[in-house]
Design a protein around this motif. Structure first.
Motif: not given
Length: 204
Positions: A126-127, A130, A132, A138, A160, A164, A169, A172-173, A176, A183
């Motif tokens: 996930v890190e 997400t 950048k 991303s 994904i 997530i 969340k 939001n991803f 992003m 986005n």
């Protein structure tokens, strides 16, 4: 150790362009002529853009070559080498996974994603996705820009969603924005990627 103008040595070029026969011939010769430490250090070299050999391999559109190359690193060069290289970013702060999306080969992309699943925890992945790059993009921005089939984007989006689980969340991803205040959906429009746009528009 000779390099081209971009700092690519023999391994960088073979990783990206080599066929299985080319890789077998070259890698076996390197294994026989280099000491284990020399071989390990050679595989760790980066080009002028900070790319390691897995960044380059992710751009090879022949999945058999990619699988052979990765297997050689893990089994013949050094254990844990693949995991170490998968977590390295280049000078643009981009992971090998992102270049696998750019390869526009679903099999190569699937293989690389499986490598991350084998070597890292869910939280770590996930890190990775997400995070950048130097332009604020991303993993999803890359998928929106470079996916050349609905199957590729569907695979990425399915992964994904599994990673997530929280709907807020996830939203939001999806929304992003990069440094251009775009986005992933906007990126698909700017890059005229109809496949990505139609798929992502359904998710918004």
């Amino acid at each position: 150790y000779e390099t081209d103008n971009n700092g690519n040595n023999l391994l960088h070029l073979l990783a990206k362009h080599g066929s299985v026969p080319m890789l077998k011939l070259a890698l076996e010769k390197l294994k026989n002529e280099f000491s284990p430490e020399e071989l390990r250090n050679f595989f760790k070299l980066k080009n002028k853009n900070g790319k390691n050999v897995l960044h380059c391999a992710a751009g090879n559109r022949n999945e058999e070559s990619v699988e052979f190359f990765v297997s050689f690193i893990e089994n013949e060069v050094f254990k844990g080498g693949v995991k170490e290289m998968l977590s390295e970013i280049d000078d643009m702060k981009v992971l090998p996974l992102h270049y696998a999306v750019k390869s526009k080969n679903l099999k190569v992309f699937e293989f690389f994603f499986s490598l991350y699943e084998q070597n890292f925890s869910k939280e770590q992945i996930v890190e990775f996705i997400t995070a950048k790059d130097s332009d604020g993009n991303s993993f999803l921005h890359y998928a929106a820009r470079y996916s050349n089939s609905k199957e590729t984007l569907k695979f990425a989006w399915t992964k994904i969603q599994i990673l997530i689980e929280d709907k807020e969340k996830l939203k939001n991803f999806l929304l992003m924005k990069n440094d251009d205040e775009r986005n992933a959906l906007m990126v698909s429009i700017v890059k005229e990627n109809e496949i990505s746009f139609c798929f992502l528009f359904e998710q918004v």
